[in-house]
Enzyme design. Structure first.
Site, PDB file in Angstrom:
ATOM      1  N   VAL A   1       6.464   6.655  -6.218  1.00 45.70           N
ATOM      2  CA  VAL A   1       6.226   7.990  -6.778  1.00 45.70           C
ATOM      3  C   VAL A   1       6.729   9.068  -5.815  1.00 45.70           C
ATOM      4  O   VAL A   1       7.363  10.041  -6.232  1.00 45.70           O
ATOM      5  CB  VAL A   1       4.729   8.193  -7.091  1.00 45.70           C
ATOM      6  CG1 VAL A   1       4.448   9.636  -7.519  1.00 45.70           C
ATOM      7  CG2 VAL A   1       4.280   7.225  -8.183  1.00 45.70           C
TER       8      VAL A   1
ATOM      9  N   CYS B   1      -1.316   7.649 -15.078  1.00 45.65           N
ATOM     10  CA  CYS B   1      -0.071   7.651 -15.857  1.00 45.65           C
ATOM     11  C   CYS B   1      -0.291   7.390 -17.348  1.00 45.65           C
ATOM     12  O   CYS B   1       0.283   8.071 -18.201  1.00 45.65           O
ATOM     13  CB  CYS B   1       0.888   6.614 -15.280  1.00 45.65           C
ATOM     14  SG  CYS B   1       0.101   5.064 -14.847  1.00 45.65           S
TER      15      CYS B   1
ATOM     16  N   ASN C   1       6.587   6.215 -16.418  1.00 45.37           N
ATOM     17  CA  ASN C   1       5.286   6.287 -15.726  1.00 45.37           C
ATOM     18  C   ASN C   1       5.388   6.894 -14.341  1.00 45.37           C
ATOM     19  O   ASN C   1       4.427   7.448 -13.819  1.00 45.37           O
ATOM     20  CB  ASN C   1       4.661   4.889 -15.635  1.00 45.37           C
ATOM     21  CG  ASN C   1       5.575   3.873 -14.978  1.00 45.37           C
ATOM     22  OD1 ASN C   1       6.672   3.607 -15.471  1.00 45.37           O
ATOM     23  ND2 ASN C   1       5.145   3.314 -13.870  1.00 45.37           N
TER      24      ASN C   1
ATOM     25  N   ARG D   1      -0.665  -5.158 -18.319  1.00 46.24           N
ATOM     26  CA  ARG D   1       0.553  -5.057 -17.505  1.00 46.24           C
ATOM     27  C   ARG D   1       1.614  -5.948 -18.142  1.00 46.24           C
ATOM     28  O   ARG D   1       1.353  -7.104 -18.462  1.00 46.24           O
ATOM     29  CB  ARG D   1       0.248  -5.530 -16.088  1.00 46.24           C
ATOM     30  CG  ARG D   1       1.331  -5.203 -15.102  1.00 46.24           C
ATOM     31  CD  ARG D   1       1.407  -3.743 -14.727  1.00 46.24           C
ATOM     32  NE  ARG D   1       0.430  -3.341 -13.730  1.00 46.24           N
ATOM     33  CZ  ARG D   1       0.273  -2.095 -13.304  1.00 46.24           C
ATOM     34  NH1 ARG D   1       1.001  -1.112 -13.795  1.00 46.24           N
ATOM     35  NH2 ARG D   1      -0.633  -1.803 -12.395  1.00 46.24           N
TER      36      ARG D   1
ATOM     37  N   HIS E   1       5.923   3.083 -19.450  1.00 39.63           N
ATOM     38  CA  HIS E   1       4.742   2.539 -20.131  1.00 39.63           C
ATOM     39  C   HIS E   1       4.872   2.746 -21.644  1.00 39.63           C
ATOM     40  O   HIS E   1       5.291   3.817 -22.092  1.00 39.63           O
ATOM     41  CB  HIS E   1       3.478   3.288 -19.706  1.00 39.63           C
ATOM     42  CG  HIS E   1       3.020   3.014 -18.299  1.00 39.63           C
ATOM     43  ND1 HIS E   1       3.585   2.068 -17.482  1.00 39.63           N
ATOM     44  CD2 HIS E   1       1.998   3.567 -17.599  1.00 39.63           C
ATOM     45  CE1 HIS E   1       2.933   2.062 -16.320  1.00 39.63           C
ATOM     46  NE2 HIS E   1       1.980   2.966 -16.362  1.00 39.63           N
TER      47      HIS E   1
ATOM     48  N   SER F   1       5.999  -0.999 -12.101  1.00 35.70           N
ATOM     49  CA  SER F   1       6.164   0.016 -11.063  1.00 35.70           C
ATOM     50  C   SER F   1       4.922   0.865 -10.842  1.00 35.70           C
ATOM     51  O   SER F   1       4.809   1.519  -9.802  1.00 35.70           O
ATOM     52  CB  SER F   1       7.348   0.926 -11.395  1.00 35.70           C
ATOM     53  OG  SER F   1       7.140   1.531 -12.660  1.00 35.70           O
ATOM     54  N   GLY F   2       3.987   0.833 -11.801  1.00 37.60           N
ATOM     55  CA  GLY F   2       2.728   1.563 -11.622  1.00 37.60           C
ATOM     56  C   GLY F   2       1.968   1.073 -10.404  1.00 37.60           C
ATOM     57  O   GLY F   2       1.115   1.783  -9.864  1.00 37.60           O
TER      58      GLY F   2
ATOM     59  N   GLN G   1       1.932  -1.633 -19.850  1.00 36.21           N
ATOM     60  CA  GLN G   1       2.244  -0.859 -18.653  1.00 36.21           C
ATOM     61  C   GLN G   1       3.214  -1.563 -17.711  1.00 36.21           C
ATOM     62  O   GLN G   1       3.068  -2.738 -17.391  1.00 36.21           O
ATOM     63  CB  GLN G   1       0.945  -0.505 -17.911  1.00 36.21           C
ATOM     64  CG  GLN G   1       0.029   0.390 -18.735  1.00 36.21           C
ATOM     65  CD  GLN G   1      -1.228   0.841 -18.021  1.00 36.21           C
ATOM     66  OE1 GLN G   1      -2.297   0.791 -18.605  1.00 36.21           O
ATOM     67  NE2 GLN G   1      -1.112   1.286 -16.779  1.00 36.21           N
TER      68      GLN G   1
HETATM   69  P1  A2P Z   1       4.849   3.666   4.090  1.00 32.84           P
HETATM   70  O1  A2P Z   1       6.254   3.676   3.572  1.00 32.84           O
HETATM   71  O2  A2P Z   1       4.803   4.080   5.522  1.00 32.84           O
HETATM   72  O3  A2P Z   1       4.102   2.415   3.812  1.00 32.84           O
HETATM   73  P2  A2P Z   1       3.838   2.945  -3.087  1.00 32.84           P
HETATM   74  O4  A2P Z   1       2.918   3.658  -4.046  1.00 32.84           O
HETATM   75  O5  A2P Z   1       5.222   2.777  -3.615  1.00 32.84           O
HETATM   76  O6  A2P Z   1       3.235   1.646  -2.624  1.00 32.84           O
HETATM   77  O7  A2P Z   1       3.965   3.895  -1.810  1.00 32.84           O
HETATM   78  C1  A2P Z   1       2.859   4.276  -1.036  1.00 32.84           C
HETATM   79  C2  A2P Z   1       3.235   5.426  -0.135  1.00 32.84           C
HETATM   80  O8  A2P Z   1       2.068   5.825   0.595  1.00 32.84           O
HETATM   81  C3  A2P Z   1       4.281   5.086   0.917  1.00 32.84           C
HETATM   82  O9  A2P Z   1       5.027   6.257   1.168  1.00 32.84           O
HETATM   83  C4  A2P Z   1       3.427   4.714   2.113  1.00 32.84           C
HETATM   84  O10 A2P Z   1       4.076   4.882   3.342  1.00 32.84           O
HETATM   85  C5  A2P Z   1       2.336   5.742   1.991  1.00 32.84           C
HETATM   86  N1  A2P Z   1       1.088   5.379   2.687  1.00 32.84           N
HETATM   87  C6  A2P Z   1       0.348   4.274   2.509  1.00 32.84           C
HETATM   88  N2  A2P Z   1      -0.746   4.306   3.305  1.00 32.84           N
HETATM   89  C7  A2P Z   1      -0.703   5.478   3.976  1.00 32.84           C
HETATM   90  C8  A2P Z   1      -1.534   6.109   4.954  1.00 32.84           C
HETATM   91  N3  A2P Z   1      -2.663   5.543   5.374  1.00 32.84           N
HETATM   92  N4  A2P Z   1      -1.164   7.311   5.430  1.00 32.84           N
HETATM   93  C9  A2P Z   1      -0.042   7.899   5.004  1.00 32.84           C
HETATM   94  N5  A2P Z   1       0.792   7.352   4.092  1.00 32.84           N
HETATM   95  C10 A2P Z   1       0.476   6.166   3.579  1.00 32.84           C
END
Ligand code: A2P
Length: 359
Positions: free
Chosen positions: A14, A128, A327, A245, A252, A158-159, A155
């Site tokens: 996202v 979403c 989504n 899913r 979605h 990618s969600g 769904q």
């Molecule tokens: P990172 O790339 O360092 O893991 P997704 O929804 O696609 O799984 O992405 C989750 C997003 O949230 C990524 O950008 C991830 O960073 C970030 N993230 C996950 N945990 C934390 C945290 N504790 N603090 C800051 N960002 C976080």
């Protein structure tokens, strides 16, 4: 006026789309800050053609930030957004962390834009699946009211985030190679059991509630009431959801069955007309041409697509719709950025004296 904008979770499925939506938005951006976990610190992403280095998130990351767009999971939002608000930033949060908090507006601009004005520093972006359903039902709700909604969702993987997209791809490849499929993420990463999504269907999104529904289903029920009626427990519209899913990467689908309060001036054709002219909606409904919404066509677009509009001949006043949206865009990044645009448009980028979390 120009704004400093921080994207929390900027490297995720996202977050990367929030960057794109912000680039295309009407928001005058002075500076953008891309925040993630320490794992991604130092990674270089682009904003409007300029390199921006991803930073590990700390409370101080939000000093001098005006607007935060967050999609780094509920735990990160709970940890960092009150810190951001304390420092004077207004946060639009795509996670479920604050959605049911009575002090936090839950907003889909096409449906309840006015709720934005009540914010105390945090505005929540709905789930979403909820977003695309309420966008589709809004014009019908306005003219005929709603008694009941029964929805079944289809769904996309990618969600569950960027790593889940990879898992779905890997499983498909394994299956085509004649190898056993490995699963570590679906249906829910934190749960004891994991099952392949490729070539499969998983009738579990998020954890189970004590009553046997899943938390995703619970969200669709209570978020819909909060967005459309202003109260997460309002019994005026009965909502029932089954969330599944499916092995689609993006987009979605939803089979939405609804019963209106007043059917006097309504029929399937009128419902089609309402959708055709509805905010954020595109009608794709022509059985003679086999025209109906499909996830692969919705991908990359911010509209919500509706087709298969039918009256229920067995139950006058009830209708079926098939609703599809991207989504990651309308269901997440695009809706979040639209909320931020409304904040700017109505000069609401400031936290009140009794801001969220003030001790
Ligand atoms: P990172 O790339 O360092 O893991 P997704 O929804 O696609 O799984 O992405 C989750 C997003 O949230 C990524 O950008 C991830 O960073 C970030 N993230 C996950 N945990 C934390 C945290 N504790 N603090 C800051 N960002 C976080």
């Amino acid at each position: 006026k120009e704004y400093n904008v921080a994207i929390l979770g900027a490297t995720g499925a996202v977050g990367t789309r929030m960057i794109q939506q912000l680039e295309q938005s009407s928001i005058p951006v002075k500076q953008v800050k891309l925040l993630a976990s320490p794992r991604s610190a130092g990674k270089v992403l682009q904003f409007k053609g300029q390199d921006v280095t991803v930073e590990a998130t700390t409370p101080e990351s939000f000093d001098d930030v005006d607007i935060v767009l967050a999609s780094a999971g509920g735990a990160a939002s709970k940890q960092f957004l009150p810190e951001a608000v304390k420092r004077g930033a207004v946060a639009v949060d795509n996670t479920s962390a604050f959605r049911m908090d009575p002090e936090v507006p839950l907003v889909v601009p096409e449906v309840n834009e006015d709720a934005i004005a009540q914010h105390k520093g945090i505005i929540a972006n709905p789930n979403c699946s909820t977003i695309q359903m309420v966008v589709a039902l809004k014009p019908i709700f306005d003219v005929a009211g709603l008694k009941q909604i029964i929805v079944s969702t289809y769904q996309a993987g990618s969600g569950a985030g960027q790593t889940a997209i990879q898992e779905l791809d890997d499983e498909a490849q394994q299956h085509l190679n004649g190898e056993p499929m490995t699963a570590d993420i679906f249906p829910v990463k934190s749960e004891a059991h994991h099952y392949p999504l490729a070539f499969n269907l998983l009738p579990q999104i998020d954890v189970f509630e004590p009553d046997g529904s899943t938390h995703e289903e619970w969200k669709m029920v209570h978020e819909t009431k909060k967005i459309m009626l202003g109260d997460m427990n309002d019994p005026k519209i009965k909502v029932n959801a089954t969330c599944v899913r499916v092995p689609v990467v993006i987009g979605h689908g939803e089979s939405v069955y609804f019963e209106v309060e007043d059917n006097t001036n309504l029929d399937a054709h009128k419902v089609q007309e309402l959708i055709k002219h509805g905010d954020g909606l595109v009608l794709e409904d022509d059985p003679a041409e086999q025209l109906y919404p499909q996830p692969i066509n919705a991908e990359g677009h911010t509209d919500t697509y509706v087709g298969r509009v039918r009256e229920d001949p067995e139950n006058p006043g009830a209708y079926n719709l098939w609703v599809v949206a991207d989504n990651l865009l309308k269901g997440a990044a695009a809706n979040t950025v639209e909320i931020a645009e409304k904040l700017v448009e109505h000069d609401l980028v400031r936290v009140p004296a009794d801001y969220y979390g003030k001790e």
